[in-house]
Each structure stands twice: as structure tokens, then as C-alpha cells.
Design a protein around this motif. Structure first.
Motif, mmCIF file in Angstrom:
data_model
loop_
_atom_site.group_PDB
_atom_site.id
_atom_site.type_symbol
_atom_site.label_atom_id
_atom_site.label_comp_id
_atom_site.label_asym_id
_atom_site.label_seq_id
_atom_site.Cartn_x
_atom_site.Cartn_y
_atom_site.Cartn_z
ATOM 1 N N UNK A 139 -124.776 27.485 24.159
ATOM 2 C CA UNK A 139 -123.959 27.009 23.034
ATOM 3 C C UNK A 139 -122.509 27.451 23.209
ATOM 4 N N UNK A 140 -122.292 28.606 23.835
ATOM 5 C CA UNK A 140 -120.934 29.105 24.068
ATOM 6 C C UNK A 140 -120.136 28.227 25.028
ATOM 7 N N UNK A 141 -120.812 27.358 25.771
ATOM 8 C CA UNK A 141 -120.118 26.457 26.700
ATOM 9 C C UNK A 141 -119.511 25.249 25.987
ATOM 10 N N UNK A 142 -119.834 25.056 24.720
ATOM 11 C CA UNK A 142 -119.258 23.954 23.946
ATOM 12 C C UNK A 142 -117.734 24.101 23.909
ATOM 13 N N UNK A 143 -117.036 22.990 24.132
ATOM 14 C CA UNK A 143 -115.579 23.032 24.061
ATOM 15 C C UNK A 143 -114.927 21.942 24.879
ATOM 16 N N UNK A 144 -113.606 22.021 24.966
ATOM 17 C CA UNK A 144 -112.798 21.040 25.706
ATOM 18 C C UNK A 144 -112.465 21.601 27.083
ATOM 19 N N UNK A 145 -112.784 20.818 28.123
ATOM 20 C CA UNK A 145 -112.539 21.195 29.508
ATOM 21 C C UNK A 145 -111.477 20.277 30.095
ATOM 22 N N UNK A 146 -110.592 20.858 30.900
ATOM 23 C CA UNK A 146 -109.526 20.090 31.540
ATOM 24 C C UNK A 146 -109.592 20.266 33.044
ATOM 25 N N UNK A 147 -109.484 19.156 33.748
ATOM 26 C CA UNK A 147 -109.507 19.131 35.207
ATOM 27 C C UNK A 147 -108.105 18.782 35.701
ATOM 28 N N UNK A 148 -107.542 19.635 36.561
ATOM 29 C CA UNK A 148 -106.204 19.397 37.122
ATOM 30 C C UNK A 148 -106.272 19.537 38.635
ATOM 31 N N UNK A 149 -105.525 18.684 39.334
ATOM 32 C CA UNK A 149 -105.495 18.741 40.797
ATOM 33 C C UNK A 149 -104.063 18.645 41.300
ATOM 34 N N UNK A 150 -103.872 19.142 42.515
ATOM 35 C CA UNK A 150 -102.609 18.974 43.241
ATOM 36 C C UNK A 150 -102.961 18.464 44.630
ATOM 37 N N UNK A 151 -102.230 17.459 45.078
ATOM 38 C CA UNK A 151 -102.479 16.879 46.392
ATOM 39 C C UNK A 151 -101.720 17.635 47.472
ATOM 40 N N UNK A 152 -102.294 17.660 48.663
ATOM 41 C CA UNK A 152 -101.604 18.271 49.796
ATOM 42 C C UNK A 152 -100.348 17.467 50.102
ATOM 43 N N UNK A 153 -99.332 18.148 50.599
ATOM 44 C CA UNK A 153 -98.058 17.551 51.012
ATOM 45 C C UNK A 153 -97.252 16.961 49.861
ATOM 46 N N UNK A 154 -97.697 17.102 48.634
ATOM 47 C CA UNK A 154 -96.928 16.583 47.500
ATOM 48 C C UNK A 154 -96.405 17.742 46.665
ATOM 49 N N UNK A 155 -97.052 18.864 46.742
ATOM 50 C CA UNK A 155 -96.655 20.019 45.948
ATOM 51 C C UNK A 155 -97.870 20.663 45.317
#
Length: 187
Positions: free
Chosen positions: A99-115
């Protein structure tokens, strides 16, 4: 000036259709859940965060996961759905949810050679139901809120369209009236 105003109305409507958000994911306690996210290859950095946590849910950089950066409650329970991240699949699997896992999750990525500044790719709302019921009263209220937001957006679009068609023909009408009155004077 009116073009700018109508552009703002359309921008507000498009903001409501942001593809970053996904529907709420429901799961029973003790089950495994996949949180979907799609990045662009080649991926140098991947971060999964939960809004109420200080540390990461999952952290991956230069083809390696770093458990040391993970919140203790997620260590040993989170893995990539596809460890090779083929076609940019950076979805994660959380095992044995609570139940403690309930919540809002955000996924962020950075591409190689772009920064290395990560870009938000996806937001997932996870709901772990203790009784296993996938629909609760709170969810019905959220659906009502979303429905009202969609109706409000449609009203804004309708009013914007009405304003456009109400003001544009009037300007056009004045031009054509002046032209006709000028034509009649020649006769």
C-alpha cells in the motif's frame, strides 16, 4: 492581437491532452506491477522517482543500475522490464507491491550525445488497493473531475470558435458592404 488570444486558447486545450500522463494503474498488494515509459535510444540516464520520496525508485546510468541511489523500500524490488532497453523501452517492474507504493511516479531520461539533463517522459499514478477493489469512491470523484475538465475544454474551444466566426465575418461584411455601396454610386 486576436490571433494571439485564439492561439492561447488552443494552447490551453492542447495542454490538457499532454501525452506524458497515463491512466491510473491499479494493483493488489503482493502482486508485481509494470510502470510503462518510453524513451529515445541511445539512453545515457534513466531516473524513476516517486513524488513523496527523497531518493530514486530506480536509477540507471551508462548501462548500469545503481541501487545505492535507490530508496531503501525499493532496493531489490525494482528492475527494468527490458534490461537492454530495446526501442527505448525504459519501463520498470516493481515486485511485491505494498500500500505504501501508492503514488505518482515520474520517468525521466537523457539521451547520449545530447546532454545529461533528463527530460520528463512519462507520469504514472499507481494505486495499490488493500481489498483488491480496482475502483474506489475516490477514483469515481477523479473520473468526474476529468470529465468536467474535458467538458470545460470543449466549452473553451466552442467559445473560441464562436468568437473567431463572430468577429471575422463582421470585418468581411463591412468590406463587402462598402464595395457594394461604391458599386451602386457608379450606376
Amino acid at each position: 492581437m486576436s490571433f494571439f488570444r485564439y492561439g492561447l486558447i488552443w494552447a490551453a486545450c492542447l495542454q490538457m491532452l499532454d501525452p506524458v500522463y497515463s491512466p491510473k494503474v491499479h494493483v493488489k498488494p503482493g502482486k508485481d506491477v509494470t510502470l510503462p515509459c518510453q524513451g529515445h535510444n541511445p539512453i545515457e540516464l534513466l531516473k524513476w522517482t516517486k513524488q513523496d520520496l527523497y531518493m530514486y525508485v530506480f536509477f540507471h546510468r551508462d548501462n548500469r543500475s545503481y541501487e545505492i541511489y535507490q530508496n531503501l523500500s525499493f532496493r531489490g524490488r525494482v528492475q527494468l522490464r527490458d534490461p537492454e532497453m530495446k526501442d527505448g523501452d525504459v519501463s520498470i517492474i516493481i515486485r511485491n507491491v505494498t500500500i505504501n507504493d501508492t503514488g505518482r511516479y515520474e520517468c525521466s531520461t537523457a539521451e547520449k550525445n545530447i546532454g545529461t539533463t533528463p527530460k520528463l517522459n512519462h507520469i504514472v499514478d499507481l494505486k495499490v488497493d488493500s481489498d483488491g477493489n480496482p475502483r474506489t469512491e475516490g477514483d469515481k470523484n477523479e473520473n468526474l473531475t476529468v470529465g468536467l475538465a474535458v467538458v470545460a475544454g470543449l466549452i473553451v474551444v466552442a467559445l473560441g470558435s464562436l468568437l473567431i466566426f463572430k468577429t471575422w465575418p463582421r470585418k468581411y461584411f463591412h468590406l463587402s458592404s462598402a464595395k457594394k455601396s461604391g458599386d451602386q454610386q457608379d450606376v
